[in-house]
Design an enzyme around this catalytic site. Structure first.
Site, PDB file in Angstrom:
ATOM      1  N   ARG A 168     -17.275  26.649  25.775  1.00 38.57           N
ATOM      2  CA  ARG A 168     -17.694  27.860  27.655  1.00 38.57           C
ATOM      3  C   ARG A 168     -16.675  28.580  28.138  1.00 38.57           C
ATOM      4  O   ARG A 168     -15.515  28.353  28.091  1.00 38.57           O
ATOM      5  CB  ARG A 168     -18.244  26.564  28.755  1.00 38.57           C
ATOM      6  CG  ARG A 168     -19.483  25.768  27.732  1.00 38.57           C
ATOM      7  CD  ARG A 168     -20.038  24.536  28.602  1.00 38.57           C
ATOM      8  NE  ARG A 168     -18.948  24.800  30.366  1.00 38.57           N
ATOM      9  CZ  ARG A 168     -19.327  23.607  30.991  1.00 38.57           C
ATOM     10  NH1 ARG A 168     -19.955  23.038  31.331  1.00 38.57           N
ATOM     11  NH2 ARG A 168     -19.419  24.037  32.967  1.00 38.57           N
TER      12      ARG A 168
ATOM     13  N   ARG B  44     -23.277  19.878  45.621  1.00 39.41           N
ATOM     14  CA  ARG B  44     -21.922  20.260  45.748  1.00 39.41           C
ATOM     15  C   ARG B  44     -20.965  19.695  47.309  1.00 39.41           C
ATOM     16  O   ARG B  44     -19.277  19.622  47.193  1.00 39.41           O
ATOM     17  CB  ARG B  44     -21.311  20.932  44.603  1.00 39.41           C
ATOM     18  CG  ARG B  44     -21.350  20.884  42.954  1.00 39.41           C
ATOM     19  CD  ARG B  44     -20.175  20.825  42.997  1.00 39.41           C
ATOM     20  NE  ARG B  44     -20.340  21.699  41.437  1.00 39.41           N
ATOM     21  CZ  ARG B  44     -20.435  21.614  40.419  1.00 39.41           C
ATOM     22  NH1 ARG B  44     -21.986  21.154  39.946  1.00 39.41           N
ATOM     23  NH2 ARG B  44     -19.831  22.392  39.230  1.00 39.41           N
TER      24      ARG B  44
ATOM     25  N   ARG C  51     -13.586  20.317  24.785  1.00 46.84           N
ATOM     26  CA  ARG C  51     -14.340  20.324  25.120  1.00 46.84           C
ATOM     27  C   ARG C  51     -14.634  22.471  24.922  1.00 46.84           C
ATOM     28  O   ARG C  51     -15.176  22.951  24.815  1.00 46.84           O
ATOM     29  CB  ARG C  51     -15.168  20.546  26.392  1.00 46.84           C
ATOM     30  CG  ARG C  51     -16.776  21.049  26.818  1.00 46.84           C
ATOM     31  CD  ARG C  51     -17.200  20.200  28.223  1.00 46.84           C
ATOM     32  NE  ARG C  51     -16.762  20.705  28.770  1.00 46.84           N
ATOM     33  CZ  ARG C  51     -16.696  20.250  30.598  1.00 46.84           C
ATOM     34  NH1 ARG C  51     -17.704  19.590  30.069  1.00 46.84           N
ATOM     35  NH2 ARG C  51     -16.412  21.280  31.561  1.00 46.84           N
TER      36      ARG C  51
ATOM     37  N   LYS D 297     -19.731  13.993  32.937  1.00 51.00           N
ATOM     38  CA  LYS D 297     -20.811  13.224  33.718  1.00 51.00           C
ATOM     39  C   LYS D 297     -22.055  14.091  33.063  1.00 51.00           C
ATOM     40  O   LYS D 297     -22.688  13.622  33.197  1.00 51.00           O
ATOM     41  CB  LYS D 297     -20.250  14.388  34.930  1.00 51.00           C
ATOM     42  CG  LYS D 297     -21.632  14.596  36.190  1.00 51.00           C
ATOM     43  CD  LYS D 297     -20.938  15.316  37.515  1.00 51.00           C
ATOM     44  CE  LYS D 297     -20.053  16.923  36.780  1.00 51.00           C
ATOM     45  NZ  LYS D 297     -21.422  17.455  36.702  1.00 51.00           N
TER      46      LYS D 297
ATOM     47  N   ARG E 171     -11.412  24.794  39.414  1.00 49.89           N
ATOM     48  CA  ARG E 171     -12.566  24.026  39.090  1.00 49.89           C
ATOM     49  C   ARG E 171     -12.003  22.074  39.799  1.00 49.89           C
ATOM     50  O   ARG E 171     -12.922  21.845  40.033  1.00 49.89           O
ATOM     51  CB  ARG E 171     -13.497  24.057  37.748  1.00 49.89           C
ATOM     52  CG  ARG E 171     -13.846  24.840  38.165  1.00 49.89           C
ATOM     53  CD  ARG E 171     -15.048  25.512  36.528  1.00 49.89           C
ATOM     54  NE  ARG E 171     -15.829  23.934  36.035  1.00 49.89           N
ATOM     55  CZ  ARG E 171     -15.400  24.587  34.889  1.00 49.89           C
ATOM     56  NH1 ARG E 171     -14.646  24.176  34.099  1.00 49.89           N
ATOM     57  NH2 ARG E 171     -16.459  22.514  34.903  1.00 49.89           N
TER      58      ARG E 171
HETATM   59  P1  AMP Z   1     -21.480  22.464  36.028  1.00 52.56           P
HETATM   60  O1  AMP Z   1     -21.477  22.464  34.645  1.00 52.56           O
HETATM   61  O2  AMP Z   1     -21.882  21.619  37.076  1.00 52.56           O
HETATM   62  O3  AMP Z   1     -19.893  21.956  36.053  1.00 52.56           O
HETATM   63  O4  AMP Z   1     -21.012  24.044  36.867  1.00 52.56           O
HETATM   64  C1  AMP Z   1     -21.123  25.047  36.603  1.00 52.56           C
HETATM   65  C2  AMP Z   1     -20.378  25.858  36.974  1.00 52.56           C
HETATM   66  O5  AMP Z   1     -21.961  26.659  37.702  1.00 52.56           O
HETATM   67  C3  AMP Z   1     -19.540  25.558  38.732  1.00 52.56           C
HETATM   68  O6  AMP Z   1     -18.208  25.907  38.681  1.00 52.56           O
HETATM   69  C4  AMP Z   1     -20.147  26.459  39.579  1.00 52.56           C
HETATM   70  O7  AMP Z   1     -20.091  27.980  39.912  1.00 52.56           O
HETATM   71  C5  AMP Z   1     -21.148  26.557  39.594  1.00 52.56           C
HETATM   72  N1  AMP Z   1     -22.511  25.661  40.379  1.00 52.56           N
HETATM   73  C6  AMP Z   1     -23.623  24.448  39.602  1.00 52.56           C
HETATM   74  N2  AMP Z   1     -23.747  23.741  39.930  1.00 52.56           N
HETATM   75  C7  AMP Z   1     -23.501  24.038  41.596  1.00 52.56           C
HETATM   76  C8  AMP Z   1     -23.941  23.439  42.602  1.00 52.56           C
HETATM   77  N3  AMP Z   1     -24.698  22.242  42.818  1.00 52.56           N
HETATM   78  N4  AMP Z   1     -23.301  24.589  44.112  1.00 52.56           N
HETATM   79  C9  AMP Z   1     -21.907  25.314  43.656  1.00 52.56           C
HETATM   80  N5  AMP Z   1     -22.096  26.060  42.815  1.00 52.56           N
HETATM   81  C10 AMP Z   1     -22.690  25.968  41.295  1.00 52.56           C
END
Ligand code: AMP
Length: 193
Positions: free
Chosen positions: A140, A95, A134, A21, A151
């Site tokens: 990370r 989300r 990754r 993504k 996740r």
């Molecule tokens: P990502 O990089 O998009 O995988 O986001 C990493 C983490 O940030 C996720 O596992 C959530 O804890 C938080 N996060 C990112 N975007 C959102 C969202 N739209 N709503 C809630 N939590 C988010």
């Protein structure tokens, strides 16, 4: 419709962790001249800067759970609100159905609407393989195997209803996320107006 509104374009990219993504979002944003808005990146920046939001979000992110809707929506509104016209590639937001409704309300207030919701589909074994790679590359703190599984489960439980939400509104495009970066990019670009 005003000229501004007709230039608006808001594309949403969805996919489980490891679906590619982030990479596709960056390529699409550049190709279509859209402002990439990644809530994950924004949150990580808050954590790194030690802001109030960052302090609230860090533990939740490390556990692989979702940051509460009100915090996310306020953060996104601050970015999209001043944008004229709204030209955004959304990565990792919305989300939840609550976030989707808030986004629709915000866009309709601006006299526009979501252009398309794109969902990348990749099978589970491939996802685990990609995310493990990754973790080693980027270090990370939320890419260890237990967190990745949480996740993925969170994605299925809370984000899958969004697929129904956008399908019901005729906005959803399911894209096969298997294959090279270029192949997947062509598929996505091909379904966008
Ligand atoms: P990502 O990089 O998009 O995988 O986001 C990493 C983490 O940030 C996720 O596992 C959530 O804890 C938080 N996060 C990112 N975007 C959102 C969202 N739209 N709503 C809630 N939590 C988010």
């Amino acid at each position: 419709m005003s000229v501004e509104a007709s230039e608006a374009e808001v594309v949403l990219l969805m996919g489980p962790p490891g679906a590619g993504k982030g990479t596709q979002a960056a390529k699409l944003a550049e190709a279509r001249n859209l402002h990439k808005l990644s809530t994950g990146d924004m949150l990580r920046s808050h954590v790194a800067r030690g802001t109030e939001l960052g302090k609230k979000a860090k533990g939740i992110m490390d556990a692989g759970e979702l940051v509460p809707d009100d915090l996310i929506i306020a953060m996104v509104e601050a970015e999209l609100g001043p944008m004229r016209p709204v030209r955004a590639l959304l990565d990792g937001f919305p989300r939840t159905p609550g976030q989707a409704e808030a986004l629709d309300a915000l866009l309709s207030k601006e006299g526009t609407a979501l252009t398309a919701a794109v969902a990348l589909q990749v099978d589970d074994d491939e996802l685990v393989r990609r995310v493990s790679g990754r973790a080693a590359d980027e270090g990370r703190s939320d890419d260890n195997e237990a967190t990745v599984r949480t996740r993925m489960e969170v994605y299925r439980r809370q984000t899958q209803p969004l697929l129904d939400y956008y399908a019901a509104r005729g906005k959803l495009h399911r894209i096969d996320g298997m294959g090279s970066m270029a192949e997947v990019f062509e598929r996505i670009d091909g379904v966008l107006p």
